[in-house]
Write an enzyme that holds these catalytic residues in place. Structure first.
Site, PDB file in Angstrom:
ATOM      1  N   LYS A  12       4.794 -30.763   8.632  1.00  0.00           N
ATOM      2  CA  LYS A  12       5.594 -30.079   7.615  1.00  0.00           C
ATOM      3  C   LYS A  12       6.920 -29.656   8.259  1.00  0.00           C
ATOM      4  CE  LYS A  12       7.169 -26.461   5.145  1.00  0.00           C
ATOM      5  NZ  LYS A  12       7.736 -25.159   5.512  1.00  0.00           N
ATOM      6  N   GLY A  15      12.274 -26.039   5.672  1.00  0.00           N
ATOM      7  CA  GLY A  15      13.621 -26.087   5.125  1.00  0.00           C
ATOM      8  C   GLY A  15      14.571 -25.164   5.868  1.00  0.00           C
ATOM      9  N   GLY A  41      13.725 -24.245   1.276  1.00  0.00           N
ATOM     10  CA  GLY A  41      14.029 -22.898   0.813  1.00  0.00           C
ATOM     11  C   GLY A  41      15.506 -22.548   0.780  1.00  0.00           C
ATOM     12  N   ASP A 156       4.404 -25.337   2.562  1.00  0.00           N
ATOM     13  CA  ASP A 156       3.289 -25.162   3.496  1.00  0.00           C
ATOM     14  C   ASP A 156       1.958 -25.404   2.792  1.00  0.00           C
ATOM     15  OD1 ASP A 156       4.922 -24.311   5.702  1.00  0.00           O
ATOM     16  OD2 ASP A 156       5.140 -22.384   4.699  1.00  0.00           O
ATOM     17  N   LYS A 214       2.296 -20.041   5.327  1.00  0.00           N
ATOM     18  CA  LYS A 214       2.152 -20.997   6.426  1.00  0.00           C
ATOM     19  C   LYS A 214       0.781 -20.855   7.107  1.00  0.00           C
ATOM     20  CE  LYS A 214       6.067 -21.292   8.489  1.00  0.00           C
ATOM     21  NZ  LYS A 214       6.570 -22.287   7.526  1.00  0.00           N
TER      22      LYS A 214
HETATM   23  N1  ATP Z   1       4.655 -12.684  12.643  1.00  0.00           N
HETATM   24  C1  ATP Z   1       5.633 -13.571  12.406  1.00  0.00           C
HETATM   25  N2  ATP Z   1       5.965 -14.462  13.373  1.00  0.00           N
HETATM   26  C2  ATP Z   1       6.945 -15.357  13.164  1.00  0.00           C
HETATM   27  N3  ATP Z   1       7.676 -15.446  12.016  1.00  0.00           N
HETATM   28  C3  ATP Z   1       7.391 -14.579  11.022  1.00  0.00           C
HETATM   29  C4  ATP Z   1       6.362 -13.610  11.174  1.00  0.00           C
HETATM   30  N4  ATP Z   1       6.312 -12.888  10.024  1.00  0.00           N
HETATM   31  C5  ATP Z   1       7.251 -13.381   9.224  1.00  0.00           C
HETATM   32  N5  ATP Z   1       7.918 -14.406   9.789  1.00  0.00           N
HETATM   33  C6  ATP Z   1       9.002 -15.137   9.167  1.00  0.00           C
HETATM   34  O1  ATP Z   1       8.574 -16.415   8.730  1.00  0.00           O
HETATM   35  C7  ATP Z   1       9.716 -17.274   8.776  1.00  0.00           C
HETATM   36  C8  ATP Z   1       9.286 -18.729   8.628  1.00  0.00           C
HETATM   37  O2  ATP Z   1       8.970 -19.020   7.268  1.00  0.00           O
HETATM   38  P1  ATP Z   1      10.063 -19.595   6.251  1.00  0.00           P
HETATM   39  O3  ATP Z   1       9.402 -19.769   4.942  1.00  0.00           O
HETATM   40  O4  ATP Z   1      11.290 -18.748   6.307  1.00  0.00           O
HETATM   41  O5  ATP Z   1      10.492 -20.988   6.909  1.00  0.00           O
HETATM   42  P2  ATP Z   1       9.918 -22.454   6.643  1.00  0.00           P
HETATM   43  O6  ATP Z   1       8.592 -22.358   5.994  1.00  0.00           O
HETATM   44  O7  ATP Z   1       9.996 -23.141   7.961  1.00  0.00           O
HETATM   45  O8  ATP Z   1      10.966 -23.104   5.673  1.00  0.00           O
HETATM   46  P3  ATP Z   1      10.735 -23.520   4.107  1.00  0.00           P
HETATM   47  O9  ATP Z   1      10.060 -22.360   3.455  1.00  0.00           O
HETATM   48  O10 ATP Z   1      12.097 -23.759   3.589  1.00  0.00           O
HETATM   49  O11 ATP Z   1       9.903 -24.736   4.144  1.00  0.00           O
HETATM   50  C9  ATP Z   1      10.344 -16.913  10.092  1.00  0.00           C
HETATM   51  O12 ATP Z   1      11.682 -17.312  10.179  1.00  0.00           O
HETATM   52  C10 ATP Z   1      10.179 -15.394  10.110  1.00  0.00           C
HETATM   53  O13 ATP Z   1      11.309 -14.755   9.539  1.00  0.00           O
HETATM   54 MG    MG Z   2       8.398 -21.363   4.025  1.00  0.00          MG
END
Ligand code: ATP
Ligand code: MG
Length: 253
Positions: A12, A15, A41, A156, A214
């Site tokens: 995965k 974004g 996102g 996710d 996630k």
């Molecule tokens: N305990 C944690 N450890 C790491 N990141 C965390 C935690 N809690 C919250 N986060 C957040 O989760 C974010 C990752 O999820 P996010 O949905 O923003 O990104 P993505 O899933 O990679 O992108 P998209 O949703 O566009 O597919 C991190 O950038 C951070 O801000």
């Molecule tokens: Mg995300």
């Protein structure tokens, strides 16, 4: 060692990842089969704002009123075409499709209050298997469908469901090193997390926002048949590092 028989993976692509070029190099160079699911996102957020829509999130899920669904789908599918072209250009023939194609992601509304947000009810994986057999890398935009129309599925969530259905390891590449004990401290990566520990960290608010769907997707993938699941920062060497267990956070079912 990654050799000729490199393991097939479900990856995965977050974004939120900014250095897309480096990540595409990494994915294109992986010696085994890949099934890819991408998020979007930030790009969706930019377009919704540009079109004058307000966005809010609930437990990491983007509330999607029906009148925003078409724009969400347009942005995600366009992003998929860009990523697929980038991978194809790097020598990995990739086809962008969405979970509506071949009725791949049959979904239902999560909660009427969130609008057209879906959860996966059934994955029809045949099309993906056929593409892999043909030497094509499928790249799936996380759009599902119910009897009414398209549904916005958190990427996710979609990735976890596909990994489970195909029995592939689920790799979640994002913009952080893994699940962090202190979300502000990149060195606080937790190498391994059990389901019980995830629950505690969620209750404490340590796992929040986008990390919630996630880790839930990772645990769900494990429950449905993925051999392993991990979260890591996308970049050079990440897949090798995950296979060796030196990077990211492994979730234990
Ligand atoms: N305990 C944690 N450890 C790491 N990141 C965390 C935690 N809690 C919250 N986060 C957040 O989760 C974010 C990752 O999820 P996010 O949905 O923003 O990104 P993505 O899933 O990679 O992108 P998209 O949703 O566009 O597919 C991190 O950038 C951070 O801000
Ligand atoms: Mg995300």
């Amino acid at each position: 060692m990654m050799g000729r028989m490199a393991q097939a993976l479900l990856v995965k692509i977050g974004g939120s990842l900014r250095e897309a070029g480096e990540l595409l190099d990494e994915l294109a160079g992986y010696p085994g089969p890949l099934v890819l699911v991408h998020g979007g996102g930030p790009r969706i957020g930019e377009w919704l704002a540009r079109m004058g829509f307000e966005t809010r999130f609930q437990r990491g899920l983007r509330v999607t009123p029906p009148d925003q669904m078409e724009l969400v789908e347009m942005v995600l599918t366009t992003l998929g075409k860009e990523l697929a072209a980038g991978l194809s250009r790097r020598g990995r023939p990739t086809v962008a499709l969405s979970g509506r194609d071949g009725l791949m992601l049959q979904a239902r509304v999560v909660d009427e209050a969130l609008g057209r947000v879906g959860e996966v009810e059934r994955v029809r994986a045949t099309l993906l298997e056929q593409m892999l057999q043909a030497g094509v890398t499928p790249l799936v935009a996380p759009i599902g469908l119910d009897e009414v129309g398209p549904l916005n599925i958190n990427a996710d969530t979609a990735a976890g469901a596909v990994a489970g259905a195909l029995g592939l390891p689920a790799v979640f590449l994002t913009d952080v090193e893994g699940v962090l004990r202190d979300p502000k401290d990149p060195s606080s990566r937790l190498p391994v997390l059990s389901r019980a520990e995830v629950r505690v960290l969620m209750d404490q608010g340590v796992i929040s926002g986008g990390m919630i769907p996630k880790v839930e997707a990772a645990l769900n993938a494990l429950a449905r048949g993925a051999p392993w699941a991990a979260v890591a920062k996308g970049g050079p060497g990440v897949l090798q590092g995950l296979l060796e267990g030196t990077l990211g956070t492994r979730l234990l079912g």
